[in-house]
Motif scaffolding. Structure first.
Motif, short mmCIF file in Angstrom:
data_model
loop_
_atom_site.label_atom_id
_atom_site.label_comp_id
_atom_site.label_asym_id
_atom_site.label_seq_id
_atom_site.Cartn_x
_atom_site.Cartn_y
_atom_site.Cartn_z
N SER A 146 0.81 -1.22 0.00
CA SER A 146 0.00 0.00 0.00
C SER A 146 0.84 1.26 0.00
CB SER A 146 -0.96 0.01 1.19
OG SER A 146 -0.24 0.03 2.41
N GLU A 188 -3.27 -5.92 0.13
CA GLU A 188 -2.98 -4.51 -0.11
C GLU A 188 -2.91 -4.17 -1.59
OE1 GLU A 188 0.09 -2.76 2.65
OE2 GLU A 188 0.39 -4.90 3.09
N ARG A 222 -5.36 -0.53 3.18
CA ARG A 222 -4.31 0.35 3.71
C ARG A 222 -4.23 0.22 5.22
NH1 ARG A 222 -3.97 6.09 0.39
NH2 ARG A 222 -3.57 5.17 -1.67
#
Length: 258
Positions: A146, A188, A222
């Motif tokens: 992320s 992610e 995230r």
């Protein structure tokens, strides 16, 4: 004191922290792009209806166009051919969308190899260290990916051979699908499969095995680095789109402070 009163109090005094795992959704949010001849979904676009003007002097609102699989989103079983007779997003029981979190951290491995794959041996090693996966849990695969979210090019990480992003092997995906205690698998990256999963056997095994086994995917998460390895809870809130194959979702974790 009731359980819910205790939860409200813990949220108020900060002893339980809400961690937002959602990528903000905008026209700039990276969306999966398939090669020709396959069709692609769209990202987000807003069309103003009124904005404190003659056609709406005291209010602002927009029409929204967005793909079901844009940004942080949930994959429902009917998204994939193996789950075509399964649930659409509106049919998923709410009880399956709230549950314990377990975090598999392979950040170091993904930094060294963007094509790193999660294998059954990694999952079995986690269980030996932390115990069996709890009932109705969501497995969150932490890779540190992320941190690339500010750049679509870095996030997709493609070259002539296609995207290079970490994921799960075919064996790993089958292992996850066969474990009844697991409700979902979150990542992610832009999709629940590895960037090179189109070359696997079967192709896109996370989709093939997990969605075919009435399990659900979460993408573009995230703040996974803020989660403990075990002990947190997840809440997943997709739109209940009738017949939908997925939906953008707001995803939170409840984390107890020590």
């Amino acid at each position: 004191m009731s359980v819910l009163s205790g939860l409200a109090g813990a949220l108020a005094d900060g002893s339980i922290q809400l961690v937002d795992l959602t990528t903000p959704l905008s026209s700039e949010t990276p969306v999966l792009s398939l090669p020709d001849p396959f069709a692609n979904t769209v990202g987000l676009s807003l069309s103003p209806v009124s904005h404190y003007d003659q056609v709406g002097p005291a209010w602002a609102w927009n029409d929204v166009s967005v793909g079901e699989h844009a940004g942080t989103h949930l994959d429902a079983p009917v998204h994939w051919i193996s789950g075509k007779d399964g649930k659409s997003v509106d049919e998923i029981e709410p009880s399956r969308l709230v549950g314990p979190l377990v975090v598999i951290d392979k950040t170091t491995e993904a930094e060294q190899n963007p094509d790193f794959l999660l294998e059954p041996e990694d999952l079995e090693a986690w269980e030996r260290e932390h115990g069996a996966f709890p009932a109705n849990c969501w497995v969150i695969y932490r890779t540190g990916w992320s941190c690339r979210g500010g750049s679509t090019a870095d996030f997709i990480n493609a070259d002539g051979a296609g995207p290079h992003t970490p994921g799960v092997s075919a064996r790993g995906a089958k292992w996850l699908a066969e474990h009844d205690s697991i409700s979902g698998f979150g990542v992610e990256t832009v999709g629940i499969d590895a960037g090179q999963a189109g070359t696997f056997d079967p192709v896109f095994p996370a989709h093939e095995y997990l969605l075919g086994a009435d399990k659900y995917g979460l993408t573009s998460l995230r703040n996974v680095e803020k989660l403990p390895v075990v002990g947190a809870m997840i809440t997943v809130a997709p739109l209940p789109i009738v017949g939908g194959t997925g939906s953008p979702a707001r995803v939170y974790a409840l984390v107890e402070r020590s």
